[in-house]
Design a protein around this motif. Structure first.
Motif, short mmCIF file in Angstrom:
data_model
loop_
_atom_site.label_atom_id
_atom_site.label_comp_id
_atom_site.label_asym_id
_atom_site.label_seq_id
_atom_site.Cartn_x
_atom_site.Cartn_y
_atom_site.Cartn_z
N LYS A 1 58.23 -22.13 -97.01
CA LYS A 1 58.92 -23.56 -97.44
C LYS A 1 60.36 -23.56 -97.00
O LYS A 1 60.94 -24.39 -96.28
N ARG A 2 61.24 -22.40 -97.34
CA ARG A 2 62.31 -22.27 -96.91
C ARG A 2 62.76 -22.05 -95.64
O ARG A 2 63.50 -22.59 -94.82
N GLU A 3 61.81 -21.07 -94.97
CA GLU A 3 61.91 -20.72 -93.53
C GLU A 3 61.66 -21.89 -92.76
O GLU A 3 62.29 -21.99 -91.69
N ILE A 4 60.67 -22.66 -92.81
CA ILE A 4 60.33 -23.60 -91.97
C ILE A 4 61.36 -24.83 -92.18
O ILE A 4 61.68 -25.34 -91.18
N ALA A 5 61.99 -24.92 -93.41
CA ALA A 5 62.97 -26.05 -93.49
C ALA A 5 64.29 -25.57 -92.74
O ALA A 5 64.77 -26.41 -92.34
N SER A 6 64.64 -24.15 -92.74
CA SER A 6 65.67 -23.87 -91.84
C SER A 6 65.53 -23.99 -90.38
O SER A 6 66.40 -24.26 -89.63
N ILE A 7 64.20 -23.94 -89.95
CA ILE A 7 64.04 -23.99 -88.58
C ILE A 7 64.30 -25.71 -87.96
O ILE A 7 64.71 -25.92 -87.24
N TYR A 8 63.74 -26.55 -89.10
CA TYR A 8 63.71 -27.95 -89.10
C TYR A 8 65.52 -28.29 -88.87
O TYR A 8 65.73 -29.24 -88.16
N ARG A 9 66.12 -27.79 -89.59
CA ARG A 9 67.48 -28.26 -90.00
C ARG A 9 68.48 -27.75 -88.84
O ARG A 9 69.40 -27.97 -88.50
N SER A 10 67.77 -26.71 -88.15
CA SER A 10 68.39 -26.19 -86.80
C SER A 10 68.25 -26.87 -85.32
O SER A 10 66.99 -27.51 -85.26
N ASP A 11 69.14 -26.57 -84.40
CA ASP A 11 68.65 -27.24 -83.12
C ASP A 11 67.86 -26.36 -82.27
O ASP A 11 67.24 -27.02 -81.38
N LEU A 12 67.84 -25.13 -82.43
CA LEU A 12 66.75 -24.28 -81.74
C LEU A 12 66.83 -23.04 -82.71
O LEU A 12 67.70 -22.43 -83.11
N SER A 13 65.40 -22.28 -82.65
CA SER A 13 65.01 -21.23 -83.11
C SER A 13 64.44 -20.27 -82.31
O SER A 13 63.52 -20.67 -81.52
N LEU A 14 64.90 -19.30 -82.24
CA LEU A 14 64.47 -17.88 -81.39
C LEU A 14 63.43 -17.24 -81.82
O LEU A 14 63.53 -16.77 -83.06
N ILE A 15 62.05 -17.39 -81.47
CA ILE A 15 60.78 -16.62 -81.85
C ILE A 15 60.66 -15.51 -81.07
O ILE A 15 60.53 -15.87 -79.75
N ILE A 16 60.19 -14.30 -81.56
CA ILE A 16 60.38 -13.01 -80.82
C ILE A 16 58.86 -12.65 -80.39
O ILE A 16 58.62 -11.73 -79.51
N SER A 17 57.93 -13.20 -80.96
CA SER A 17 56.48 -13.05 -80.60
C SER A 17 55.71 -14.09 -80.22
O SER A 17 55.70 -15.29 -80.91
#
Length: 411
Positions: free
Chosen positions: A141-157
């Motif tokens: 819940k915290r992590e996905i909220a952070s992803i939505y609040r950001s403009d871009l998230s870098l995903i390693i896999s």
């Protein structure tokens, strides 16, 4: 015109201690190559293993949690891009960046999906199969909220890209697949590596503060290694990793050839001396740096499904992927004794690094996406209503909790 990047680090980078440290150095290189001036700031204390960023012209700044001193600092710096090292840093500092530098592009480097790693760990602990009841945990819940609040998230896999898009329904426009970015392995380098006959013993490596690594060493000690040693009585397993505690060191058994070597000053050297890398990871997420280091140094691997996740794509493996301990051991012995098989698997490893982790390809993709995000920032934010909503609600609670802590600290 000079561009400014602020990196807010969960920890100071330790490229010799962890894959996360190596990843951070790769990201710094991308930005430097594109002409950015970089400031690395962290609230974490520095360890002796921390890389001296000033030696590569990156400014180092210590910052405080729950302190308006950060507001003054970030407003004065006025970065074009802010890179949060893991979602926890976005939680702590994201609202301050939004208030002081509303036009800065906010990027999260997730490192791995923490909710996935923690969920798998809990399922393992409970002795259950991993499913969405474990995935949709409080960290998610915290992590996905952070992803939505950001403009871009870098995903390693790629596996984590699929989970974010299909399980959590995160819009692809907020995500970028960015694995390790490595130099191509040349024929010259391949020819200079030690051959099968010049290598001996087994290796495993990994930061012991990372629970999946410690658990894998325990599994080797209790289950895997006794079965290998029975068939190869003279073989040794060399176990490397930063931050070996007493509970790790007491696993050493010289009689059984189970040797805790501790911190590796040069991962390439120790990997090149070994014949086979063992990585029986039973839970975790992200990409396993030990497998990539092994492939880079021509060392075939035996790992598990979780260990291999995101590394090989549609290509063949540079060894074997086995979850059953008996089959894990059987294939390990086969790989250790058979020079033809070993050479074949080594060659596959070189091919994987060159085809799947090309520095040039991914650096360009990242910079193009970043430029596009900056150019259309207002439009992108307008289209991300969930992010707007979370900025409005979630960050207000984070903000006022932080202000309360700051006021309390002054008493």
């Amino acid at each position: 015109m000079n561009k400014n990047l602020l990196i807010i680090g969960f920890v100071w980078p330790e490229p010799k201690s962890s894959a996360a440290g190596g990843r951070m150095m790769q990201l710094i290189e991308v930005f430097q190559n594109d002409g950015y001036s970089i400031t690395f700031a962290s609230p974490c204390a520095k360890s002796d293993n921390a890389f001296n960023l000033e030696s590569i012209h990156v400014s180092q700044v210590s910052i405080e949690l729950n302190s308006s001193s950060f507001d003054v600092f970030v407003k004065s710096l006025n970065p074009d891009v802010v890179l949060f090292d893991r979602f926890m840093m976005e939680e702590q500092f994201g609202w301050r960046v939004t208030e002081q530098c509303p036009n800065a592009v906010k990027v999260i480097d997730t490192e791995d999906l923490h909710c996935l790693r923690k969920g798998r760990q809990q399922a393992f602990k409970d002795g259950n199969s991993f499913d969405t009841s474990y995935l949709f945990n409080d960290i998610a819940k915290r992590e996905i909220a952070s992803i939505y609040r950001s403009d871009l998230s870098l995903i390693i896999s790629e596996a984590e890209m699929d989970i974010l898009k299909n399980q959590f329904k995160v819009d692809a426009s907020l995500l970028l697949y960015l694995p390790f970015m490595l130099d191509a392995i040349s024929e010259e380098k391949i020819n200079a590596l030690p051959k099968f006959k010049d290598r001996s013993h087994f290796i495993t490596i990994g930061n012991f503060l990372h629970e999946p690594n410690y658990n894998a060493v325990l599994y080797l000690k209790e289950t895997i290694w006794p079965l290998i040693r029975k068939q190869l009585p003279k073989a040794e397993l060399h176990i490397y990793g930063a931050y070996a505690s007493q509970k790790v060191n007491q696993l050493q058994n010289e009689k059984q050839g189970f040797l805790i070597k501790g911190f590796a000053e040069d991962v390439n050297e120790v990997m090149q001396n070994a014949k086979v890398c063992l990585a029986p990871i039973r839970f975790g997420a992200g990409l396993k740096g030990k497998l990539v280091d092994a492939m880079n140094n021509g060392t075939p691997c035996v790992t598990t499904t979780f260990g291999a996740e995101g590394v090989f794509g549609d290509l063949d493996f540079n060894g074997f992927i086995e979850d059953n301990p008996e089959e894990f051991v059987e294939n390990t012995i086969k790989l250790y004794n058979n020079v033809g098989l070993w050479n074949e698997k080594q060659k596959i490893g070189f091919s994987i690094v060159n085809k799947r982790f090309s520095k040039t390809d991914f650096q360009n993709k990242f910079l193009n996406r970043l430029e596009e995000t900056a150019k259309h920032l207002s439009e992108k934010r307008l289209n991300n209503f969930t992010g707007q909503m979370l900025q409005h609600h979630t960050l207000q609670s984070t903000k006022f909790m932080s202000k309360w802590i700051e006021a309390k600290n002054k008493d």
